[in-house]
Design an enzyme around this catalytic site. Structure first.
Site, short mmCIF file in Angstrom:
data_model
loop_
_atom_site.label_atom_id
_atom_site.label_comp_id
_atom_site.label_asym_id
_atom_site.label_seq_id
_atom_site.Cartn_x
_atom_site.Cartn_y
_atom_site.Cartn_z
N PRO A 1 29.43 22.93 26.61
CA PRO A 1 29.79 23.73 27.78
C PRO A 1 29.53 25.21 27.47
O PRO A 1 29.89 25.68 26.39
CB PRO A 1 31.29 23.47 27.93
CG PRO A 1 31.75 23.10 26.55
CD PRO A 1 30.59 22.45 25.86
N MET A 2 28.89 25.92 28.38
CA MET A 2 28.67 27.36 28.19
C MET A 2 28.95 28.05 29.51
O MET A 2 28.18 27.96 30.47
CB MET A 2 27.24 27.63 27.69
CG MET A 2 27.10 27.30 26.22
SD MET A 2 25.41 27.36 25.60
CE MET A 2 24.82 25.76 26.11
N GLU A 3 30.07 28.73 29.53
CA GLU A 3 30.58 29.35 30.75
C GLU A 3 29.56 30.35 31.31
O GLU A 3 28.98 31.14 30.56
CB GLU A 3 31.89 30.07 30.41
CG GLU A 3 32.79 30.27 31.59
CD GLU A 3 32.90 31.72 31.95
OE1 GLU A 3 32.72 32.56 31.06
OE2 GLU A 3 33.18 32.01 33.11
N GLN B 1 36.61 20.14 31.37
CA GLN B 1 37.21 20.85 30.24
C GLN B 1 38.32 21.76 30.73
O GLN B 1 38.08 22.69 31.51
CB GLN B 1 36.19 21.69 29.46
CG GLN B 1 36.84 22.26 28.20
CD GLN B 1 35.97 23.23 27.42
OE1 GLN B 1 35.68 24.33 27.88
NE2 GLN B 1 35.57 22.83 26.24
N CYS C 1 37.78 28.95 22.52
CA CYS C 1 37.26 30.16 23.15
C CYS C 1 37.75 31.42 22.42
O CYS C 1 38.95 31.61 22.23
CB CYS C 1 37.67 30.22 24.62
SG CYS C 1 36.97 31.66 25.45
N LYS D 1 38.27 20.39 21.63
CA LYS D 1 37.17 21.17 21.05
C LYS D 1 37.78 22.36 20.33
O LYS D 1 38.46 23.19 20.96
CB LYS D 1 36.20 21.62 22.14
CG LYS D 1 34.99 22.38 21.63
CD LYS D 1 33.92 22.46 22.70
CE LYS D 1 32.66 23.17 22.26
NZ LYS D 1 32.78 24.63 22.33
N GLY E 1 27.35 23.71 16.34
CA GLY E 1 27.08 25.03 15.78
C GLY E 1 25.78 25.09 15.02
O GLY E 1 25.54 24.29 14.12
N ARG F 1 23.30 26.82 22.47
CA ARG F 1 22.27 27.76 22.93
C ARG F 1 20.84 27.24 22.78
O ARG F 1 19.97 27.59 23.58
CB ARG F 1 22.45 29.10 22.22
CG ARG F 1 23.66 29.85 22.79
CD ARG F 1 24.17 30.90 21.86
NE ARG F 1 24.73 30.30 20.66
CZ ARG F 1 25.14 30.97 19.61
NH1 ARG F 1 25.04 32.29 19.61
NH2 ARG F 1 25.66 30.34 18.56
C1 LIG Z 1 27.75 32.06 26.86
C2 LIG Z 1 28.60 31.01 26.23
C3 LIG Z 1 29.63 30.43 26.95
C4 LIG Z 1 30.43 29.45 26.37
N1 LIG Z 1 31.42 28.84 27.12
C5 LIG Z 1 32.13 27.82 26.59
C6 LIG Z 1 33.07 27.07 27.38
O1 LIG Z 1 33.22 27.29 28.59
N2 LIG Z 1 33.79 26.10 26.77
C7 LIG Z 1 33.62 25.82 25.43
O2 LIG Z 1 34.29 24.93 24.91
N3 LIG Z 1 32.73 26.49 24.67
C8 LIG Z 1 31.98 27.45 25.22
N4 LIG Z 1 31.03 28.07 24.46
C9 LIG Z 1 30.79 27.63 23.08
C10 LIG Z 1 29.69 26.54 23.03
O3 LIG Z 1 30.14 25.38 23.69
C11 LIG Z 1 29.34 26.20 21.57
O4 LIG Z 1 30.52 25.78 20.93
C12 LIG Z 1 28.75 27.40 20.83
O5 LIG Z 1 27.72 28.01 21.59
C13 LIG Z 1 28.21 26.99 19.46
O6 LIG Z 1 27.12 26.13 19.58
P1 LIG Z 1 25.60 26.64 19.32
O7 LIG Z 1 25.58 27.33 17.98
O8 LIG Z 1 24.79 25.36 19.38
O9 LIG Z 1 25.27 27.59 20.43
C14 LIG Z 1 30.22 29.05 25.02
C15 LIG Z 1 29.18 29.64 24.30
C16 LIG Z 1 28.36 30.60 24.88
C17 LIG Z 1 27.24 31.19 24.07
#
Ligand SMILES: Cc1cc2nc3c(=O)[nH]c(=O)nc-3n(C[C@H](O)[C@H](O)[C@H](O)COP(=O)(O)O)c2cc1C
Length: 328
Positions: free
Chosen positions: A14-16, A69, A99, A138, A202, A226
Site C-alpha cells: 500500500p502506498m498512500e 488497511q 507509518c 504491518k 523493503g 516503490r
Molecule cells: C508514498 C508512500 C506511501 C506509503 N503509504 C503506505 C500506507 O498507506 N500504508 C502502509 O502500510 N505503508 C505505506 N507505505 C510503505 C510501503 O507500503 C512500503 O512498506 C515501503 O515503501 C517499503 O517498501 P519498498 O522499499 O519496496 O518501497 C508507503 C510508502 C510510500 C513510499
C-alpha cells in the site's frame, strides 16, 4: 488459511496517494500479484463507515484479494471498522503499525505503536473480534532501533494475526536507507514456531531481489513497494513471466489516464481530467519499465512540465516505437 488465498507469494505494497483503487486495479491486472491492500484508512473518533471502505477498495481483479488497511491509535472503533470492512467486501483486514509520518506518529498511530506492544496487541484483538476474516499486521523493525522487534511481532501473532508483514526499516529511517533483511529473518525466526506467516518488505529493486529475499530470510511472502511504481510488471517477472515491452508501458499510461479521468467521484469532468494529468505525471516520475528514457534522460523532466496529457501520451508512444526498433 490466508496464505492459500494468494495465487503467488507476492503482494503489492500500500502506498498512500499512489496505489489508490484505480492504480491498484490496473497493476493487479498485469499478472503476478498475489494480493494487495488499500492505502491506510484512519480509525479515529468513530467506526469507519462501510461506504468509505468500499470506495477505497474499489473494483477488484478476480483472483487477487485486497485487504482493507486500518490504522488506529487505540482499539476503540477498530472492531466496528473491521466489521464494516467485511461488509464492504475486503478479503482480509490489515493493520498499519509502520507509518512514520510525524502527524500519524504524533497521534500515537502507525509506527508509534511499536513502543507499546500491549496496545498493538489490543488493536489486533479488537479487529479479530469484529470480523471472521483473517487479520494481518504491518510493522517496521522498530522506532529508533530494532530491540523490540520480537516483542512487537509476537504481540501481533499472539493476539491473532495470521500474517505479519515486516518492513525492514526503522521509523527513523523513513524510506531513505536500504532495508535490513536480517530484521525480516528475525521476525521469521520468532514467528515460525507459532505457525504465523511472514511477509518481507523493503528494498526489492528488481525481480531477482524477491527470490533473494525469500532465500535469505525464509519469509513466506514478499511485498513490493516503490519498485512496483517504477515497473508494475515486476510481479509478472518475479512469477517467471517476461519484462514489460515498451508498447505495454505506453498502453498502460493511456489506460491509467483514462481510468483516472473516468473514475467516479471526481466531481466535474474538468476535475477528472486535471486529476488524470497529475496522476499520469506522478507515475511518469517513477517510471523505469520499458527503458523509455534510456537515450534521453532530460525527456522525463520535460514531460513533467507539460500541461497536456495528450502530448505526454503521444510522446510515450513515440518513445515506445523508437525503443521497439532499437537493440535492447
Ligand atoms: C508514498 C508512500 C506511501 C506509503 N503509504 C503506505 C500506507 O498507506 N500504508 C502502509 O502500510 N505503508 C505505506 N507505505 C510503505 C510501503 O507500503 C512500503 O512498506 C515501503 O515503501 C517499503 O517498501 P519498498 O522499499 O519496496 O518501497 C508507503 C510508502 C510510500 C513510499
Amino acid at each position: 488459511m490466508l496464505l492459500d488465498r494468494f495465487q503467488t507469494p507476492l503482494l503489492l505494497a500500500p502506498m498512500e496517494g499512489i496505489t489508490d483503487r484505480v492504480f491498484r486495479r490496473l497493476v493487479c491486472g498485469l499478472g503476478g500479484v498475489g494480493g494487495a491492500c488499500t492505502e491506510f484508512i484512519r480509525v479515529t473518533v468513530a467506526p469507519v463507515p462501510r461506504r468509505v471502505i468500499a470506495r477505497e477498495l474499489g473494483e477488484s481483479v478476480p483472483g487477487v484479494p485486497v485487504a482493507a488497511q486500518l490504522m488506529a491509535a487505540e482499539p476503540t472503533h477498530v472492531a466496528a471498522s473491521a466489521a464494516n470492512s467485511t461488509a464492504a467486501g475486503a478479503s482480509w483486514i490489515d493493520l498499519n503499525f509502520g507509518c512514520p509520518a510525524p502527524t500519524v506518529f504524533g497521534h500515537c498511530a502507525g509506527s508509534a505503536l511499536l513502543a507499546d506492544p500491549g496496545r498493538l496487541a489490543a488493536i489486533v484483538r479488537a479487529a479479530r473480534s469484529g470480523t471472521a476474516l483473517p487479520v494481518s499486521a504491518k510493522v517496521r523493525a522498530g522506532i529508533n532501533d530494532p530491540a523490540r522487534l520480537e516483542d512487537c511481532v509476537l504481540a501481533a501473532a499472539e493476539a491473532g494475526a495470521a500474517l505479519v508483514t515486516i518492513h525492514g526499516r526503522l521509523r527513523r529511517q523513513s524510506y531513505a536507507e536500504p532495508a535490513t533483511w536480517a530484521w525480516i529473518a528475525r521476525a521469521v525466526a520468532a514467528l515460525r514456531p507459532l505457525g504465523v506467516a511472514v511477509c518481507g518488505n523493503g528494498s526489492i529493486e528488481c525481480a531477482a531481489d524477491a527470490t533473494r529475499m525469500r532465500a535469505e530470510t525464509g519469509c513466506d511472502l514478499v511485498m513490493v513497494g516503490r519498485a512496483a511504481l517504477a515497473d508494475p510488471w515486476i510481479f509478472r517477472q518475479i512469477a517467471g513471466g517476461p519484462p514489460a515491452t515498451p508498447a505495454e508501458v505506453a498502453a498502460f499510461a493511456r489506460a491509467y489516464h483514462v481510468a483516472v479521468a473516468t473514475d467516479a467521484g471526481q466531481g466535474t469532468a474538468t476535475a477528472g481530467h486535471a486529476r488524470a494529468l497529475s496522476k499520469l505525471k506522478q507515475w511518469v516520475k517513477y517510471l523505469r519499465a520499458g527503458d523509455l528514457f534510456r537515450d534521453d534522460p532530460d525527456g522525463r523532466q520535460q514531460l513533467l512540465r507539460c500541461p497536456d496529457a495528450a502530448i505526454i501520451l503521444a510522446d510515450l508512444d513515440r518513445r515506445a516505437d523508437d525503443r521497439a526498433s532499437q537493440p535492447a
